[in-house]
Design a protein around this motif. Structure first.
Motif, mmCIF file in Angstrom:
data_model
loop_
_atom_site.group_PDB
_atom_site.id
_atom_site.type_symbol
_atom_site.label_atom_id
_atom_site.label_comp_id
_atom_site.label_asym_id
_atom_site.label_seq_id
_atom_site.Cartn_x
_atom_site.Cartn_y
_atom_site.Cartn_z
ATOM 1 N N TRP A 1 0.957 -1.295 0.152
ATOM 2 C CA TRP A 1 0.002 -0.125 0.158
ATOM 3 C C TRP A 1 0.937 1.406 0.007
ATOM 4 N N LEU A 2 1.935 1.403 0.895
ATOM 5 C CA LEU A 2 2.752 2.659 0.586
ATOM 6 C C LEU A 2 3.413 2.508 -0.804
ATOM 7 N N ASN A 3 3.761 1.470 -0.976
ATOM 8 C CA ASN A 3 4.540 1.778 -2.364
ATOM 9 C C ASN A 3 3.736 2.458 -3.536
ATOM 10 N N GLU A 4 2.351 1.946 -3.342
ATOM 11 C CA GLU A 4 1.517 2.101 -4.358
ATOM 12 C C GLU A 4 0.599 3.456 -4.185
ATOM 13 N N ASN A 5 0.585 4.123 -2.874
ATOM 14 C CA ASN A 5 -0.307 4.908 -2.804
ATOM 15 C C ASN A 5 0.194 6.188 -2.248
ATOM 16 N N THR A 6 1.596 6.386 -1.866
ATOM 17 C CA THR A 6 2.457 7.594 -1.325
ATOM 18 C C THR A 6 3.004 8.139 -2.366
#
Length: 555
Positions: A396-401
């Motif tokens: 999620w961090l990789n794709e949404n930040t």
């Protein structure tokens, strides 16, 4: 080739290759090619290699390191040897599998395929010896030999594969254009893991010097060797410059270990593979070594390389850098010592005066393989340091930040393995577990925790100043940049593990999280059963009082 004559041999080879893949990859991958998260990854290095492959896949090149491995510095050059990561990225794009699946598969596939390369080199000399050599490869997946695969030493394993391929090309150096294959093999070994190429090249140079002394070298062979050198330089030039002017220069400046140190032989604990780990097979290898001494003039290159690998494997007692590399090479002994094993076993058989046939060799080898598997093989469980929910949080961090986000990881049972956090592909900092526990013991939620910048620091984060001049961020910057008390209110996103093998640490994580969420500019943006991620919309704003918050933690 007459299929009727080799049908039993082909069936045997297919069965052996399948058995090796089953032993090495089967249980570890739960007998599947596709997984929802990295399966079979047991150390930081495993996850680091996955992050490199994923970075190459996303960027299409490796000119620069990923932000997480580069500690957030955008100018750190791609400097780690990356043949294995490039191949994994390419296979991922072609197959549709995730890079963590393709990397695991290719690592075991190439290791098993090394057995076939050695087999076909031996087959030119004697089919019986070739067939009888194969069972030793099963040791690759038992005892400490297996650790090198489980702990993610993928670069070294790929380097060894291409070194074996180079030896095959060198063994056919009399053939037209064989030098091209030799040059490509050495280049691939170098760009996988330079020490393996250097060790392989040292053998080739030694053999050629002996042959020159004996005047046993033709002009045609010298031309092919010249081709090999030219191909190697052309194929390796880009990385060779980085290796010479960045990696080697930085390594020399920081590493004062001598080449030899007789007072400190290398015998690292878990990684140490002993000759005695071969059990009864070790006596057969010794018999093969003795036979080699008696038959040296008649034996081909593959036997010479096997004897070289055996001798080099004991150089660990010389200590220093040479001893360290020697100890690492022992992990590949089940492949490199196979020729001596086959030679020794065949010499023992010849003493019986039995009229030996190829079919007998196939059945005897099959029996030995079954015996080794039954006696020593232990199935590995399909697990890793990270489970599905943790991986989902990282993803999620990789794709949404945003790319320039600064991420903070609080305590997690496995986050001391920095390679896991490389897969965030952002600038990442994580809490020191000792300081974290100390502040928990004092029952205080602090605004500042001793923290470390996540980065791959083997070569001190090199960057290019000019064509032949490289700097290193870690050597030029203050230590506090990489290790110091950090203000947790200054980060954009913060990740908390909700569960731990020590529940009180997870409870402390949640207490910090709840305190930060009491501010209206901080919100939870992702949550599952294991992790929680919060977003700080005003980095630098006071989210925890400077004096901290006292709390009561249930024992």
């Amino acid at each position: 080739m007459d299929i009727k004559k080799v049908s039993v041999e082909l069936i045997f080879l297919i069965a052996i290759f399948g058995t090796l893949l089953w032993m090495g990859l089967g249980g570890l991958s739960d007998y599947k090619l596709e997984h929802g998260f990295p399966t079979g990854y047991l150390a930081s290095d495993n996850y680091a290699h996955v992050s490199w492959a994923e970075h190459i896949k996303n960027e299409g090149n490796y000119r620069k390191s990923g932000l997480s491995t580069a500690g957030g510095f955008p100018d750190v050059i791609g400097h780690y040897p990356m043949m294995h990561s490039h191949l994994s990225a390419i296979f991922s794009m072609l197959s549709g599998l995730e890079t963590y699946d393709t990397m695991l598969f290719l690592t075991f596939f190439f290791s098993c395929f090394s057995t076939l390369i050695v087999y076909f080199m031996l087959r030119r000399y004697d089919r019986n010896i070739a067939i009888l050599s194969v069972p030793l490869a099963t040791f690759l997946f038992v005892y400490n030999f297996y650790f090198i695969l489980l702990w993610g030493q993928y670069a070294m394993l790929f380097g060894n594969f291409f070194a074996i391929l180079s030896i095959w090309a060198f063994s056919r150096i009399e053939l037209k254009h064989s030098g091209i294959l030799l040059g490509l093999g050495l280049s691939a070994a170098f760009q996988s893991h330079p020490p393996e190429m250097i060790i392989c090249s040292a053998f080739i140079v030694f053999i050629m010097v002996i042959r020159l002394i004996l005047k046993n070298v033709s002009k045609k062979e010298m031309i092919e060797l010249a081709k090999a050198a030219a191909v190697f330089l052309l194929a390796t030039l880009y990385y060779l410059m980085i290796f010479v002017f960045a990696i080697t220069r930085i390594s020399i400046s920081r590493d004062k270990n001598p080449l030899l140190d007789l007072t400190q032989p290398h015998m690292e604990y878990l990684r140490t593979t002993l000759f005695s780990h071969f059990h009864i097979a070790s006596f057969v290898i010794v018999a093969g070594a003795l036979a080699f001494l008696l038959l040296a003039k008649k034996l081909k290159t593959v036997f010479q390389y096997s004897a070289y690998a055996l001798l080099f494997g004991f150089c660990n007692y010389l200590g220093g850098k040479l001893g360290s590399r020697s100890l690492a090479q022992r992990s590949y002994w089940p492949i490199t010592l196979a020729p001596l094993f086959g030679l020794g076993l065949f010499q023992v058989i010849k003493l019986t005066k039995i009229k030996w046939k190829k079919t007998y060799s196939v059945f005897l080898s099959a029996i030995i393989v079954i015996g080794i598997v039954n006696a020593y093989y232990q199935k590995m469980s399909p697990h890793g340091l990270v489970e599905q929910n943790q991986w989902n949080g990282i993803k999620w961090l990789n794709e949404n930040t945003p790319l320039d986000s600064e991420i903070y990881f609080f305590y997690g049972d496995t986050y001391n393995q920095g390679g896991i956090m490389y897969n965030v592909f952002r600038k990442v900092t994580f809490a020191d577990s000792s300081d974290f526990v100390n502040k928990l013991s004092n029952k205080i939620i602090s605004r500042h925790y001793l923290s470390y910048l996540v980065a791959e620091i083997s070569y001190k984060l090199p960057y290019r100043k000019s064509t032949f001049d490289y700097g290193a961020h870690m050597l030029e910057m203050d230590k506090s940049v990489f290790e110091s008390e950090k203000d947790i209110c200054s980060f954009d996103y913060l990740l908390f593990d909700k569960v731990s093998i020590q529940p009180v640490l997870a409870q402390y994580n949640m207490a910090i999280r709840n305190a930060m969420l009491s501010n209206n500019w901080i919100e939870e943006v992702y949550s599952n059963d294991v992790v929680s991620i919060i977003h700080n919309k005003k980095p630098g704003e006071e989210c925890i009082p400077m004096e901290g918050i006292k709390l009561e933690v249930k024992e």
